[in-house]
Motif scaffolding. Sequence first.
Motif, PDB file in Angstrom:
ATOM      1  N   ARG A 183       2.627   0.490   3.703  1.00  0.00           N
ATOM      2  CA  ARG A 183       1.717   1.604   3.900  1.00  0.00           C
ATOM      3  C   ARG A 183       0.483   1.145   4.644  1.00  0.00           C
ATOM      4  O   ARG A 183      -0.062   0.079   4.384  1.00  0.00           O
ATOM      5  N   ASP A 184       0.026   1.974   5.573  1.00  0.00           N
ATOM      6  CA  ASP A 184      -1.128   1.623   6.397  1.00  0.00           C
ATOM      7  C   ASP A 184      -2.402   2.065   5.702  1.00  0.00           C
ATOM      8  O   ASP A 184      -2.677   3.256   5.607  1.00  0.00           O
ATOM      9  N   THR A 185      -3.161   1.099   5.209  1.00  0.00           N
ATOM     10  CA  THR A 185      -4.408   1.429   4.528  1.00  0.00           C
ATOM     11  C   THR A 185      -5.590   1.494   5.490  1.00  0.00           C
ATOM     12  O   THR A 185      -6.708   1.742   5.080  1.00  0.00           O
ATOM     13  N   GLU A 244      -2.628  -6.429  -2.487  1.00  0.00           N
ATOM     14  CA  GLU A 244      -1.755  -5.292  -2.173  1.00  0.00           C
ATOM     15  C   GLU A 244      -1.712  -4.301  -3.328  1.00  0.00           C
ATOM     16  O   GLU A 244      -1.733  -3.080  -3.126  1.00  0.00           O
ATOM     17  N   ALA A 268      -2.982  -0.319  -3.019  1.00  0.00           N
ATOM     18  CA  ALA A 268      -1.953   0.726  -3.071  1.00  0.00           C
ATOM     19  C   ALA A 268      -2.492   2.104  -3.449  1.00  0.00           C
ATOM     20  O   ALA A 268      -2.163   3.100  -2.794  1.00  0.00           O
ATOM     21  N   ALA A 312      -4.230   4.047  -0.453  1.00  0.00           N
ATOM     22  CA  ALA A 312      -3.520   4.247   0.805  1.00  0.00           C
ATOM     23  C   ALA A 312      -3.998   5.524   1.486  1.00  0.00           C
ATOM     24  O   ALA A 312      -4.145   6.573   0.855  1.00  0.00           O
TER      25      ALA A 312
END
Length: 379
Positions: A7-9, A118, A122, A125
Amino acid sequence: MPPEQPRDTRSARPGGGRVVLHVGLPKTGTTWLQALLAAHRDELRAGGVVYPFVRPGAMFHGAVEVRGSRARFGLAAEQVEGAWAAVCARAGEFLDAGGRTAVISHEVLGGAAPDQVERALAPLAGREVHVVVTARDLGRQATAHWQEEVKLGATWSFADLEREQLRADTGREPAGPDDGGSRPHFWHAQDLVGALQRWTARLGPDRGHLVLCPPPGAPAAVLWERFAEAAGVDPALVDPGLSLPGNASLGAPETALLRAVNRALGDRLDPRVRARVVKQGYAEGELAATGSARPLAPAGLAEVLVPATRAWLDEVAAAGWSVHGDPADLDPVLAPPGDPTPDVEAVAGVDPAAVAQRLLDAAGAAGEVAVRPRRRWWR
């Protein structure tokens, strides 16, 4: 089916606002900054900023949950489970309602391994996440680190710290969760470059900010102004002149006395009881009230601490993280050549065994005496 993509944070959802994760480092004014933010929650909210409140201790419990370290802090599973998600959710509610910035802060996060980073990112996100690392010169950090460990039960001298940690850096971080690594705890905890690398690996260097603690004698407002700049918060929203709690320091004789009390206590208190009775009540209450000056690290440590500092600053410049403050403020603060080392005689006229018994009696009266596992301070 192709593997799921990370996922692109980095990308921000429309109206998603900014989340600022202040991850430490330890002993860099974090307690004071957190108290300042908490004392001005109403003013910050009115200015579009939230320092999310879920319940007392929630940010600490959430950070411990991220790190998987509740046993070290003597916390029960129910105290930490779900705490991080709850803090992030409260921040998200404010941002989704039109707020601009959410600030989450705890120094336990600073040493997070890549998989723990990470885990922390999460729930965020889709948000614009920025990471702030606060750092202070390694001279003051060395004595502060030593004192903090003694407050938590260690009996080792500053000479022990110098030999086993300050002059024993290998530079090797753990390779995985089952690898203890060979780097001394001091260097892992204080490595500002390592912290920024781990926390911005996914986010990108433009999301990393290094805030430098001002030199001794500087007004407290300087640290707040630098932090506010990094977080994108209007500094005028808070009054940095408020009298707020911080981590009390000890003089050299008081530290020597506390080491002797720790030897007399042995392992007869578990971490939670020790933190309340010994660290908070005795060390930060009685001993800190003497007002003795904190000892300075020996001048000879310049040969270790100065090159490390310069190397870090070179790496920061090369990586492109934002720096808030004067890099010269990281020059190690050390004692003049020839001054005594921090290892001196304990406070005269005090019987460490009698003090230990008094503290045990106080804990016993509350039904809190329990054998604690032996702690390996060098980890």
